[in-house]
Design a protein around this motif. Sequence first.
Motif, short mmCIF file in Angstrom:
data_model
loop_
_atom_site.label_atom_id
_atom_site.label_comp_id
_atom_site.label_asym_id
_atom_site.label_seq_id
_atom_site.Cartn_x
_atom_site.Cartn_y
_atom_site.Cartn_z
N GLU A 1 0.81 -1.37 -0.05
CA GLU A 1 0.51 0.08 0.38
C GLU A 1 0.91 1.37 0.33
O GLU A 1 1.53 1.55 0.60
CB GLU A 1 -1.15 -0.20 0.66
CG GLU A 1 -1.76 1.55 0.95
CD GLU A 1 -2.40 0.90 2.11
OE1 GLU A 1 -3.79 2.49 2.10
OE2 GLU A 1 -2.20 0.70 3.48
N LEU A 2 0.49 2.03 -1.12
CA LEU A 2 1.24 3.27 -0.81
C LEU A 2 0.32 4.33 -0.75
O LEU A 2 -0.93 4.48 -0.49
CB LEU A 2 1.75 3.90 -2.31
CG LEU A 2 2.55 2.67 -3.20
CD1 LEU A 2 2.93 3.19 -4.36
CD2 LEU A 2 3.64 2.45 -2.58
N HIS A 3 1.14 5.19 0.58
CA HIS A 3 0.46 6.54 0.86
C HIS A 3 1.39 7.64 0.51
O HIS A 3 2.33 8.09 0.03
CB HIS A 3 0.35 6.32 2.64
CG HIS A 3 0.32 5.53 3.36
ND1 HIS A 3 -1.29 5.28 3.54
CD2 HIS A 3 0.69 4.71 3.68
CE1 HIS A 3 -1.24 3.91 4.12
NE2 HIS A 3 0.01 3.90 4.23
N ILE A 4 0.31 8.23 -0.96
CA ILE A 4 0.63 9.42 -1.47
C ILE A 4 0.19 10.82 -0.98
O ILE A 4 -1.25 10.79 -1.60
CB ILE A 4 1.01 9.14 -2.71
CG1 ILE A 4 0.92 7.47 -3.64
CG2 ILE A 4 1.04 10.10 -3.73
CD1 ILE A 4 0.66 6.99 -4.85
N ASP B 1 -2.32 12.65 -3.69
CA ASP B 1 -3.14 11.88 -4.47
C ASP B 1 -3.48 10.35 -3.38
O ASP B 1 -2.69 10.63 -2.20
CB ASP B 1 -2.26 11.30 -5.63
CG ASP B 1 -3.29 10.13 -7.17
OD1 ASP B 1 -4.80 10.40 -6.35
OD2 ASP B 1 -2.95 10.13 -8.21
N ALA B 2 -4.48 9.90 -3.70
CA ALA B 2 -4.89 9.51 -2.95
C ALA B 2 -4.33 7.88 -2.77
O ALA B 2 -3.62 7.32 -3.63
CB ALA B 2 -6.42 8.44 -3.26
N ASN B 3 -3.98 7.00 -1.57
CA ASN B 3 -3.65 5.78 -1.25
C ASN B 3 -3.80 4.68 -2.31
O ASN B 3 -4.94 4.51 -2.97
CB ASN B 3 -3.54 4.89 0.49
CG ASN B 3 -3.42 6.26 1.39
OD1 ASN B 3 -2.17 7.18 0.71
ND2 ASN B 3 -3.28 6.01 2.08
N ARG B 4 -3.40 3.76 -2.24
CA ARG B 4 -3.09 2.56 -3.20
C ARG B 4 -2.34 1.44 -3.42
O ARG B 4 -1.37 1.76 -2.26
CB ARG B 4 -3.21 3.60 -5.04
CG ARG B 4 -1.91 3.66 -4.91
CD ARG B 4 -1.21 4.32 -7.13
NE ARG B 4 -2.02 6.00 -6.88
CZ ARG B 4 -2.16 6.24 -8.11
NH1 ARG B 4 -1.23 6.48 -8.73
NH2 ARG B 4 -2.69 7.37 -8.18
N TRP C 1 7.15 3.58 -7.36
CA TRP C 1 6.79 5.30 -6.54
C TRP C 1 7.29 5.35 -5.49
O TRP C 1 7.62 6.18 -4.82
CB TRP C 1 5.14 4.33 -6.49
CG TRP C 1 4.19 4.44 -7.28
CD1 TRP C 1 3.87 4.11 -7.72
CD2 TRP C 1 3.55 6.16 -7.85
NE1 TRP C 1 2.47 4.35 -8.20
CE2 TRP C 1 2.57 5.69 -8.14
CE3 TRP C 1 3.91 6.96 -6.58
CZ2 TRP C 1 2.25 6.71 -9.12
CZ3 TRP C 1 2.89 8.26 -6.76
CH2 TRP C 1 2.19 7.97 -8.37
N VAL D 1 6.96 10.04 -0.38
CA VAL D 1 5.70 8.45 -0.97
C VAL D 1 6.67 7.04 0.09
O VAL D 1 7.64 7.12 0.72
CB VAL D 1 5.63 7.68 -2.21
CG1 VAL D 1 5.18 6.40 -2.25
CG2 VAL D 1 5.22 8.86 -3.41
N SER E 1 5.42 3.46 1.36
CA SER E 1 5.31 2.71 1.36
C SER E 1 5.11 1.23 2.62
O SER E 1 5.63 1.16 3.28
CB SER E 1 5.45 1.69 0.48
OG SER E 1 6.97 1.28 1.02
N HIS E 2 3.54 0.17 2.17
CA HIS E 2 3.76 -0.71 3.74
C HIS E 2 3.39 -1.68 2.79
O HIS E 2 2.46 -1.43 2.43
CB HIS E 2 2.62 0.28 4.16
CG HIS E 2 2.76 1.35 5.12
ND1 HIS E 2 3.92 1.15 6.53
CD2 HIS E 2 2.53 2.69 5.34
CE1 HIS E 2 4.41 2.40 6.63
NE2 HIS E 2 3.59 3.07 6.12
#
Length: 54
Positions: free
Chosen positions: A16-19, A22-25, A35, A41, A43-44
Amino acid sequence: MTRCEEADCEAEAAVELHIPWDANRVVCPAHARVWAQKDGVVSHPLEGQEDEWP
Protein backbone atom coordinates in the motif's frame (compact mmCIF):
# COMPACT_ATOMS: atom_id res chain seq x y z
CA MET A 1 -6.37 -11.64 -3.95
CA THR A 2 -6.12 -7.94 -4.69
CA ARG A 3 -4.89 -6.77 -8.08
CA CYS A 4 -2.41 -3.96 -8.64
CA GLU A 5 -4.22 -0.64 -9.16
CA GLU A 6 -1.83 0.55 -11.87
CA ALA A 7 -3.32 0.63 -15.37
CA ASP A 8 -2.88 -2.53 -17.44
CA CYS A 9 -1.20 -4.45 -14.60
CA GLU A 10 -2.60 -7.88 -13.72
CA ALA A 11 -0.09 -8.64 -10.93
CA GLU A 12 -1.11 -9.26 -7.33
CA ALA A 13 -0.89 -6.22 -5.06
CA ALA A 14 1.52 -6.54 -2.14
CA VAL A 15 2.15 -2.94 -1.08
CA GLU A 16 0.00 0.00 0.00
CA LEU A 17 1.37 3.38 -1.01
CA HIS A 18 0.61 6.54 0.94
CA ILE A 19 0.89 9.35 -1.61
CA PRO A 20 0.62 12.87 -0.13
CA TRP A 21 -0.64 14.53 -3.34
CA ASP A 22 -3.02 11.72 -4.43
CA ALA A 23 -5.18 8.92 -3.07
CA ASN A 24 -3.52 5.92 -1.43
CA ARG A 25 -3.29 2.88 -3.67
CA VAL A 26 -2.30 -0.76 -3.54
CA VAL A 27 0.21 -1.96 -6.11
CA CYS A 28 2.45 -4.87 -7.00
CA PRO A 29 6.10 -4.89 -5.83
CA ALA A 30 7.37 -3.77 -9.26
CA HIS A 31 5.22 -0.64 -9.31
CA ALA A 32 5.91 -0.02 -5.62
CA ARG A 33 9.65 0.14 -6.31
CA VAL A 34 9.09 2.93 -8.83
CA TRP A 35 6.68 4.89 -6.60
CA ALA A 36 8.82 4.47 -3.47
CA GLN A 37 11.59 6.53 -5.11
CA LYS A 38 9.39 9.64 -5.23
CA ASP A 39 9.70 12.18 -2.41
CA GLY A 40 7.01 11.85 0.24
CA VAL A 41 5.69 8.44 -0.81
CA VAL A 42 5.58 5.92 2.02
CA SER A 43 5.13 2.21 1.33
CA HIS A 44 3.82 -0.50 3.63
CA PRO A 45 3.44 -4.21 2.85
CA LEU A 46 -0.12 -5.51 2.89
CA GLU A 47 -0.96 -7.99 5.63
CA GLY A 48 0.31 -11.41 4.62
CA GLN A 49 2.58 -9.95 1.92
CA GLU A 50 5.52 -8.98 4.12
CA ASP A 51 7.86 -11.42 2.32
CA GLU A 52 7.17 -9.67 -0.98
CA TRP A 53 8.30 -6.23 0.17
CA PRO A 54 11.55 -5.51 2.05
